[in-house]
Design a protein around this motif. Structure first.
Motif, short mmCIF file in Angstrom:
data_model
loop_
_atom_site.label_atom_id
_atom_site.label_comp_id
_atom_site.label_asym_id
_atom_site.label_seq_id
_atom_site.Cartn_x
_atom_site.Cartn_y
_atom_site.Cartn_z
N ILE A 70 0.83 -1.20 0.00
CA ILE A 70 0.00 0.00 0.00
C ILE A 70 0.86 1.26 0.00
N GLU A 71 2.03 1.19 0.61
CA GLU A 71 2.87 2.37 0.80
C GLU A 71 3.73 2.67 -0.42
N CYS A 72 4.46 1.66 -0.94
CA CYS A 72 5.46 1.93 -1.98
C CYS A 72 5.15 1.27 -3.32
N GLN A 73 4.06 0.51 -3.42
CA GLN A 73 3.61 -0.14 -4.66
C GLN A 73 4.53 -1.25 -5.15
N PHE B 133 10.83 -3.21 0.67
CA PHE B 133 11.26 -1.93 0.11
C PHE B 133 10.98 -0.75 1.03
N CYS B 134 10.03 -0.92 1.93
CA CYS B 134 9.71 0.14 2.88
C CYS B 134 9.28 -0.54 4.19
N PRO B 135 9.17 0.19 5.29
CA PRO B 135 8.85 -0.45 6.58
C PRO B 135 7.36 -0.73 6.77
N TYR C 100 12.23 6.49 8.46
CA TYR C 100 11.77 5.12 8.25
C TYR C 100 12.32 4.13 9.28
N ASN C 101 13.16 4.62 10.19
CA ASN C 101 13.80 3.75 11.17
C ASN C 101 14.60 2.65 10.48
#
Length: 785
Positions: A96-99, A126-128, A493-494
């Motif tokens: 949902i965040e980075c596709q 790819f993302c948290p 993004y920690n």
């Protein structure tokens, strides 16, 4: 995916943007990487005015800072679409965040919710972001390459369910008066229809016979094209006998012969050449006619070709519109345009743009409207999966920067030829099969990285989508990426980049296959990282880096306008195509080459330094010369208001003829088909209002006057150069007569020099064709010495 190095260079953020583009700084010439040196101030007691000057200077330098080059380059080759991959039965699952899409790297965890029910959670690589998904671990792809079927194949498409290729090859031949110009060719041989040509020439010169020397023959441009088409009809019969070959000629009228079987060809003339609706109507009627395979029509079509005669003007625009509406009936069809002059009749007329008698404002407006007209034609061809190639004759002028975009934007070729190699050019174009259409490629990166937006040097993207259109197995695109500020990534993004030894990359390609089905191909890879620049550069793949440098420079030269101007409200990226940036790229490649040579053993990447130097030096000279031409005309241009961009399909009394033509074309393409022809209509866009085309191909209007046909041909080729060409092992072709490298947009064309000189066409035309093939093969043997 191919990368510029075995390792991703995870540099410190301070190193990412540290090169000045100040071409006037003498320090730049001393420093091979043009890194600005910061001089320490010995005088600690500066005055207030001195401090203010220093602040202004620092700000000026900051505005001119460019990135330092590195190995962080990624290349995507579309020949992978021909290779089988894991066919995934389910639907793609997106973050949902980075596709990003779930891949073999994804881990699905089962967690309990508050209601003691279990949920599947996917922690995106790819993302948290943590996604709640309706999928189990066993349902995700097992390999790095996965394919999802989005839409099954329809009933009508380029290759039917038996795999038979019935796509069209449309020959659009210019038969205007200039095609009667002759070239002296060594060799005593008879040409088809030569007697009739000589009689017509004698009549034109008061009955005087042309002088024919022993072992020499005068060949008209049209005769050269006739022999090239005839030879390649034979080749089509041999290689792809089920294709449909069609013929259309254009001068002051357009004549449609179809597959040659019609007793009387369709002739369109007069006001119809200025009416898109009339051209569409005529094309729709022809769609109902049966088109037989080339194996059945070759003989009759060849006769039609050799019956052609020259005379009249050049109705190029109407010919392309008519042919496109027919060719788009079959996805993957080709249109091959052969012309030697400026389009000066009907829609797409470019005569005013080259008329020395009109004022500069009218010429600029004509260039803009003509550029927009052919851009819209290109967009429609891309949408319908039709490739257009443009062949022009050496020594002529046809405003190739304008009409060449039809080829550049549809996966075709832009070529300037002489009569001795025109047959090979036709053959190479016909051999380039469109393997997919309506192609879009999306690159997704880890949050610790960013993609450099080629249209905005200040923008750093996590994801970028490129609309490519038609692709062949030699189509290739490149991306440049960088490393974000480590502290910012950790705070937002920690994510601790220093702890990551590998980073993921994902390319998502949506496309329409040859059978008409629509699919999504997802390729996901993990790449090792290094914080040592030396390690990354010692493991560099120079062909990828060099390819990207050449592509980027050529593209920037074509689309960029002056630094002071703006387009569509955004700053142009022209500073990327300034001489200092190109010199910087040259210097960086020299540095990499020196490192490789210092190892004392052969490089594993097989980089061809000779080809790199030929291409980059030519580009450097073009950058400098085009900048000089812009500077020379800047005062003149500043006195002329920029032409207004048309925004609506209106025909007011104050509108230019080209604006009316452009609006006319928009209405053609937006025309709603009748009920009877709704399934047959080739051009059916979604909107009836004119929308300005946002092109990623061709030249910006403000650049058109700064590039000749020859220079634009080079830039079109450089923009589509392949990494294979930059390697020693790739096929090659000799230099052009003007000393420029014969850069190929694909390797098939380069393969022509290695073919046997055996005749292709079983007639006396073989002598003409094979002599050139022999000469080219002889010169090639020493090309790479």
């Amino acid at each position: 995916m191919d990368f510029g190095s075995k390792y991703i260079y995870k540099y410190a953020h301070s190193e990412s943007e540290s090169v000045s583009d100040d071409d006037g700084d003498p320090e730049n010439d001393a420093d091979p990487l043009f890194i600005p040196r910061i001089k320490s101030r010995e005088d600690k007691t500066e005055s207030k005015d001195q401090k203010q000057v220093a602040i202004v200077a620092d700000k000026s330098l900051k505005r001119k800072r460019l990135r330092k080059p590195d190995t962080n380059v990624l290349s995507v080759k579309f020949n992978r679409l021909l290779q089988p991959s894991e066919m995934h039965a389910g639907d793609p699952v997106y973050c949902i965040e980075c596709q990003a899409i779930t891949s073999h790297l994804s881990q699905i965890q089962i967690e309990k919710s508050n209601s003691d029910e279990t949920e599947s959670k996917w922690h995106c690589e790819f993302c948290p972001h943590v996604n709640t998904v309706d999928i189990e671990q066993s349902d995700i792809p097992k390999q790095e390459d996965a394919t999802y079927l989005l839409t099954p194949a329809p009933v009508v498409h380029g290759s039917d369910m038996t795999g038979v290729d019935d796509s069209m090859v449309f020959f659009l031949i210019d038969i205007s008066g200039s095609m009667s110009s002759t070239t002296l060719v060594h060799g005593a041989f008879n040409l088809p229809n030569a007697l009739r040509q000589q009689e017509r020439a004698a009549d034109a010169f008061g009955g005087a016979q042309m002088v024919r020397h022993r072992n020499q023959t005068y060949v008209t441009r049209l005769q050269g094209v006739q022999m090239a088409v005839a030879a390649n009809l034979d080749k089509l019969v041999k290689d792809t006998p089920t294709k449909r070959a069609l013929l259309l000629t254009f001068n002051h009228e357009i004549t449609y012969y179809g597959d040659g079987a019609k007793d009387e060809p369709l002739v369109i003339r007069g006001d119809k050449l200025n009416s898109g609706e009339d051209l569409l109507h005529e094309a729709e009627k022809e769609l109902n006619s049966e088109m037989r395979a080339v194996s059945q029509t070759k003989t009759k079509l060849t006769e039609r070709v050799y019956d052609l005669e020259e005379g009249g003007q050049t109705a190029l625009g109407p010919a392309v519109i008519f042919a496109l509406n027919i060719a788009s009936k079959r996805q993957g069809s080709k249109i091959v345009i052969c012309t030697d002059g400026l389009a000066n009749r009907g829609l797409g007329n470019l005569e005013i743009a080259q008329d020395g008698k009109v004022d500069e404002t009218a010429k600029i407006q004509a260039l803009h409207d003509g550029n927009q007209f052919y851009a819209e034609v290109t967009e429609r061809a891309r949408d319908k999966g039709v490739s257009i190639s443009v062949i022009t004759i050496k020594g002529t002028s046809c405003l190739l920067p304008v009409i060449g975009q039809m080829a550049d934007g549809t996966g075709g070729n832009v070529t300037i030829v002489d009569l001795l190699n025109i047959r090979d050019e036709f053959a190479s174009i016909l051999e380039q099969e469109v393997i997919a259409t309506n192609v879009e490629a999306t690159l997704v990166l880890h949050r610790g990285l960013y993609i450099r937006n080629p249209n905005d040097s200040e923008e750093k993207l996590c994801m970028i989508k490129r609309t490519i259109g038609n692709v062949t197995k030699h189509t290739e695109i490149t991306f440049e990426f960088g490393v974000r500020n480590k502290q910012e990534v950790k705070e937002k993004y920690n994510i601790d980049l220093d702890q990551l030894q590998q980073l993921p990359f994902q390319v998502q390609v949506t496309y329409t296959a040859a059978d008409g089905s629509k699919a999504l191909r997802v390729l996901t890879q993990l790449k090792e990282t290094t914080v040592d620049r030396e390690v990354a550069e010692e493991n560099a793949v120079r062909s990828i880096i060099a390819e990207n440098h050449i592509r980027s420079t050529a593209n920037d030269m074509m689309v960029a306008i002056s630094d002071e101007e703006e387009f569509d409200g955004t700053h142009a990226c022209s500073k990327w195509s300034t001489p200092v940036v190109q010199k910087q790229r040259l210097a960086y490649m020299d540095k990499l080459n020196s490192k490789i040579r210092s190892r004392g053993f052969d490089a594993t990447d097989q980089f061809n330094e000779r080809r790199w130097h030929k291409a980059s030096n030519d580009l450097q000279s073009q950058v400098i010369s085009s900048r000089s031409r812009k500077a020379a005309t800047s005062s003149q241009m500043s006195a002329i208001a920029a032409p207004p961009l048309p925004v609506a399909a209106s025909t007011s009394s104050g509108e230019s003829i080209f604006g009316a033509i452009g609006n006319h074309v928009s209405r053609i393409f937006a025309k709603k088909p009748t009920t009877e022809s709704s399934n047959e209509c080739a051009i059916v866009p979604a909107s009836t209002s004119r929308v300005l085309t946002k092109r990623s191909y061709g030249f910006a209007t403000t650049n058109l006057s700064h590039f000749s046909d020859q220079n634009s041909e080079h830039l079109f080729r450089y923009k589509n150069i392949s990494s294979d060409y930059m390697r020693e092992i790739s096929p090659t072709r000799e230099e052009n007569d003007d000393g420029q490298p014969a850069v190929e947009s694909n390797d098939i064309r380069a393969n022509n020099i290695h073919r046997s000189a055996a005749p292709v066409h079983p007639s006396r035309t073989d002598h003409f064709a094979s002599r050139r093939s022999n000469a080219r093969a002889d010169t090639t043997q020493n090309d790479e010495q």
